[in-house]
Design a protein around this motif. Structure first.
Motif, PDB file in Angstrom:
ATOM      1  N   GLY A 156      37.958   0.247 -36.335  1.00 23.56           N
ATOM      2  CA  GLY A 156      36.622   0.259 -36.903  1.00 23.56           C
ATOM      3  C   GLY A 156      35.650  -0.456 -35.983  1.00 23.56           C
ATOM      4  N   CYS A 157      34.425  -0.634 -36.467  1.00 26.18           N
ATOM      5  CA  CYS A 157      33.366  -1.118 -35.569  1.00 26.18           C
ATOM      6  C   CYS A 157      33.027  -2.600 -35.724  1.00 26.18           C
ATOM      7  N   LEU A 158      33.757  -3.349 -36.573  1.00 24.45           N
ATOM      8  CA  LEU A 158      33.356  -4.738 -36.825  1.00 24.45           C
ATOM      9  C   LEU A 158      34.369  -5.801 -36.393  1.00 24.45           C
ATOM     10  N   LEU A 159      35.625  -5.457 -36.241  1.00 22.41           N
ATOM     11  CA  LEU A 159      36.646  -6.468 -35.948  1.00 22.41           C
ATOM     12  C   LEU A 159      36.350  -7.271 -34.693  1.00 22.41           C
ATOM     13  N   SER A 160      35.845  -6.613 -33.679  1.00 24.66           N
ATOM     14  CA  SER A 160      35.607  -7.312 -32.408  1.00 24.66           C
ATOM     15  C   SER A 160      34.147  -7.233 -31.967  1.00 24.66           C
ATOM     16  N   ARG A 161      33.239  -6.937 -32.907  1.00 21.47           N
ATOM     17  CA  ARG A 161      31.825  -6.794 -32.573  1.00 21.47           C
ATOM     18  C   ARG A 161      30.942  -7.507 -33.591  1.00 21.47           C
ATOM     19  N   PRO A 162      29.757  -8.004 -33.170  1.00 22.44           N
ATOM     20  CA  PRO A 162      29.332  -8.155 -31.764  1.00 22.44           C
ATOM     21  C   PRO A 162      30.195  -9.204 -31.066  1.00 22.44           C
ATOM     22  N   ALA A 163      30.450  -8.990 -29.807  1.00 24.65           N
ATOM     23  CA  ALA A 163      31.417  -9.807 -29.072  1.00 24.65           C
ATOM     24  C   ALA A 163      31.082 -11.289 -29.099  1.00 24.65           C
ATOM     25  N   GLU A 164      29.789 -11.629 -29.003  1.00 21.78           N
ATOM     26  CA  GLU A 164      29.409 -13.041 -28.941  1.00 21.78           C
ATOM     27  C   GLU A 164      29.601 -13.755 -30.277  1.00 21.78           C
ATOM     28  N   VAL A 165      29.749 -12.998 -31.361  1.00 23.96           N
ATOM     29  CA  VAL A 165      29.977 -13.586 -32.679  1.00 23.96           C
ATOM     30  C   VAL A 165      31.447 -13.460 -33.085  1.00 23.96           C
ATOM     31  N   ALA A 166      32.019 -12.272 -32.869  1.00 25.16           N
ATOM     32  CA  ALA A 166      33.418 -12.045 -33.243  1.00 25.16           C
ATOM     33  C   ALA A 166      34.373 -12.913 -32.425  1.00 25.16           C
ATOM     34  N   LYS A 167      34.134 -12.979 -31.117  1.00 23.25           N
ATOM     35  CA  LYS A 167      34.978 -13.771 -30.219  1.00 23.25           C
ATOM     36  C   LYS A 167      36.452 -13.440 -30.406  1.00 23.25           C
ATOM     37  N   PHE A 168      36.724 -12.142 -30.445  1.00 24.93           N
ATOM     38  CA  PHE A 168      38.102 -11.698 -30.663  1.00 24.93           C
ATOM     39  C   PHE A 168      38.324 -10.344 -29.999  1.00 24.93           C
ATOM     40  N   ASP A 169      39.326 -10.275 -29.156  1.00 25.39           N
ATOM     41  CA  ASP A 169      39.779  -9.032 -28.553  1.00 25.39           C
ATOM     42  C   ASP A 169      38.660  -8.391 -27.717  1.00 25.39           C
ATOM     43  N   ASP A 170      38.925  -7.217 -27.220  1.00 22.49           N
ATOM     44  CA  ASP A 170      37.957  -6.489 -26.408  1.00 22.49           C
ATOM     45  C   ASP A 170      37.087  -5.635 -27.335  1.00 22.49           C
ATOM     46  N   PRO A 171      35.756  -5.747 -27.237  1.00 21.23           N
ATOM     47  CA  PRO A 171      34.894  -5.008 -28.164  1.00 21.23           C
ATOM     48  C   PRO A 171      34.971  -3.495 -28.011  1.00 21.23           C
ATOM     49  N   GLU A 172      35.370  -3.013 -26.842  1.00 20.40           N
ATOM     50  CA  GLU A 172      35.434  -1.567 -26.610  1.00 20.40           C
ATOM     51  C   GLU A 172      36.857  -1.027 -26.672  1.00 20.40           C
ATOM     52  N   ASN A 173      37.825  -1.847 -26.286  1.00 16.86           N
ATOM     53  CA  ASN A 173      39.224  -1.383 -26.297  1.00 16.86           C
ATOM     54  C   ASN A 173      40.134  -2.484 -26.840  1.00 16.86           C
ATOM     55  N   PRO A 174      40.000  -2.826 -28.116  1.00 20.09           N
ATOM     56  CA  PRO A 174      40.851  -3.877 -28.695  1.00 20.09           C
ATOM     57  C   PRO A 174      42.315  -3.445 -28.684  1.00 20.09           C
ATOM     58  N   MET A 175      43.205  -4.431 -28.598  1.00 13.41           N
ATOM     59  CA  MET A 175      44.634  -4.124 -28.489  1.00 13.41           C
ATOM     60  C   MET A 175      45.504  -4.895 -29.478  1.00 13.41           C
ATOM     61  N   ALA A 176      44.918  -5.730 -30.327  1.00 14.00           N
ATOM     62  CA  ALA A 176      45.722  -6.571 -31.222  1.00 14.00           C
ATOM     63  C   ALA A 176      46.643  -5.752 -32.111  1.00 14.00           C
ATOM     64  N   LEU A 177      46.105  -4.711 -32.763  1.00 11.45           N
ATOM     65  CA  LEU A 177      46.934  -3.867 -33.626  1.00 11.45           C
ATOM     66  C   LEU A 177      47.977  -3.110 -32.806  1.00 11.45           C
TER      67      LEU A 177
END
Length: 317
Positions: A156-177
Motif C-alpha cells: 500500500g501507499c502509507l507503510l513507508s511514506r512519506p519517508a521523512e515521517v515513516a522512517k521505515f523501509d524504502d518508500p518505493e521498493n519496501p522489502m520488509a514483507l
C-alpha cells in the motif's frame, strides 16, 4: 520487549483476524503488547480532510494515553493509524501548530517546558518486528514452512511514506514483507505494484475508484504468477479481498480468485499456532486449496525423508 499497543478501530471490528493473529504472533516473538487505556479514533482519513489540527489532536490524545502504560513507544498494526499518529507528532514540532492542537485538548500535550516528556514515537507492528526480530530468528520458529507457494507482497501507499515521517523501509521498493515471507519459506515474486494505491476509502463515495485500482493490482499479481497476495493494511485487505468480485466486475476481468492474507496470519500458520490465532474463516476468498497445497508439499517432503532414512538403514545393515 514491552510496547504500548493501539489496536485501532478496525482491529475490534472489520479486521478481527488481523488483531487475533497480531496478538498471537507478537506473543510468540516475545513482544508484550499493553493496550492503550481509553484510546480513541486516530483521526485517519476523515479528520485530516476537515482539519489537520483536529486530526493531530486525536493522535496526540492517544499518545498521551499511551504514556500512561509506562512503555517507551507505541505500536499499531494499521498503516493508516501508524501514519496518522506519526504525522500528528511530526507536525506538532511546529510551536504554532502545537498551540492550535492544545486548544482542542482537555490538557496541553507534554513538553520539557511544562514538566513532561515529548509524545512517544509510534511504529507499525511490521516495523517493530522487522527492527527487533531478524529473519533467521523468524525462520528458526517455522514448523509449517510455506514451501511450494508463490506470493506477492502488497504494502500500500502509507507503510513507508512519506519517508521523512515513516522512517521505515524504502518508500518505493519496501522489502520488509518480502523478507518475512521468504523466511517462512514462500517464493516471493517481484511485484511492481507493491506500493500503488488500492483506492483506500474512496469506495464510500464511488465504488468504481477502488474497484478500478484494486483490479489493476490483482490483475498484475495474477499476471506475475502469484497464488496469493500478502498485505499489512486492513483497508487494503478490504479492497483486495472483500471487494475482489466487485473489482473484477468493474475492471472487466474474470474473478481473480486470489486469497489475500495478512502477513501475521501466515506467520501464525508457519509458527504452528492454534487455528483461532489465524481466523482464516474470516476470509471471503477461500484459502483452503492453497493451504492444502502447503500441507501436501510438507507431507511429500516428510515422506521423502522417511524413505531416505529407510534406505540408509537398509544399506547400513
Amino acid at each position: 520487549m514491552r510496547f504500548a499497543y493501539y489496536p485501532g478501530c478496525s482491529g475490534h471490528g472489520s479486521s478481527v483476524e488481523y488483531e487475533a493473529s497480531t496478538q498471537a504472533v507478537c506473543k510468540a516473538l516475545g513482544m508484550e503488547l499493553v493496550e492503550v487505556p481509553d484510546w480513541n479514533c486516530c483521526g485517519s482519513t476523515p479528520a485530516h480532510s476537515v482539519s489537520h489540527e483536529l486530526s493531530a489532536a486525536l493522535a496526540a490524545r492517544n499518545l498521551m494515553q499511551a504514556g500512561k502504560t509506562g512503555c517507551d513507544c507505541m505500536l499499531t498494526p494499521c498503516p493508516s493509524c501508524s501514519s496518522n499518529l506519526k504525522m500528528g507528532r511530526h507536525r506538532m514540532q511546529d510551536p504554532d501548530f502545537k498551540a492550535g492542537v492544545d486548544e482542542l485538548l482537555d490538557e496541553p500535550t507534554p513538553t520539557a517546558e511544562n514538566g513532561g516528556a515529548d509524545l512517544m514515537e509510534t511504529y507499525s507492528v511490521l516495523q517493530a518486528i522487522t527492527e527487533n526480530v531478524d529473519a533467521a530468528s523468524i525462520a528458526s520458529r517455522v514448523i509449517r514452512p510455506l514451501e511450494g507457494i508463490k506470493v506477492v507482497c502488497y504494502y500500500g501507499c502509507l507503510l513507508s511514506r512519506p519517508a521523512e515521517v515513516a522512517k521505515f523501509d524504502d518508500p518505493e521498493n519496501p522489502m520488509a514483507l518480502d523478507n518475512i515471507m521468504k523466511a517462512l519459506g514462500a517464493e516471493v515474486l517481484p511485484f511492481a505494484m507493491k506500493t500503488e494505491c488500492c483506492g483506500a476509502a474512496m469506495g464510500i463515495p464511488d465504488v468504481n475508484i477502488p474497484g478500478t485500482l484494486s483490479g489493476r493490482i490483482l490483475d498484475a499479481a495474477k499476471a506475475a504468477g502469484a497464488q496469493a497476495v500478502v498485505t499489512a493494511c486492513p483497508l487494503c485487505h478490504m479492497n483486495l479481498e472483500l471487494r475482489q468480485r466487485q473489482a473484477a466486475r468493474i475492471s472487466g476481468k474474470e474473478f481473480f480468485g486470489l486469497p489475500v492474507f495478512y502477513y501475521t496470519q501466515l506467520l501464525a500458520y508457519a509458527f504452528g499456532l492454534p487455528e483461532e490465532a489465524m481466523r482464516f474463516d474470516k476470509l471471503t476468498v477461500n484459502p483452503a486449496p492453497l493451504l492444502g497445497m502447503i500441507a501436501a508439499r510438507r507431507d511429500e517432503r516428510m515422506a521423502a525423508v522417511i524413505e531416505n532414512n529407510r534406505k540408509s538403514a537398509g544399506a547400513a545393515s
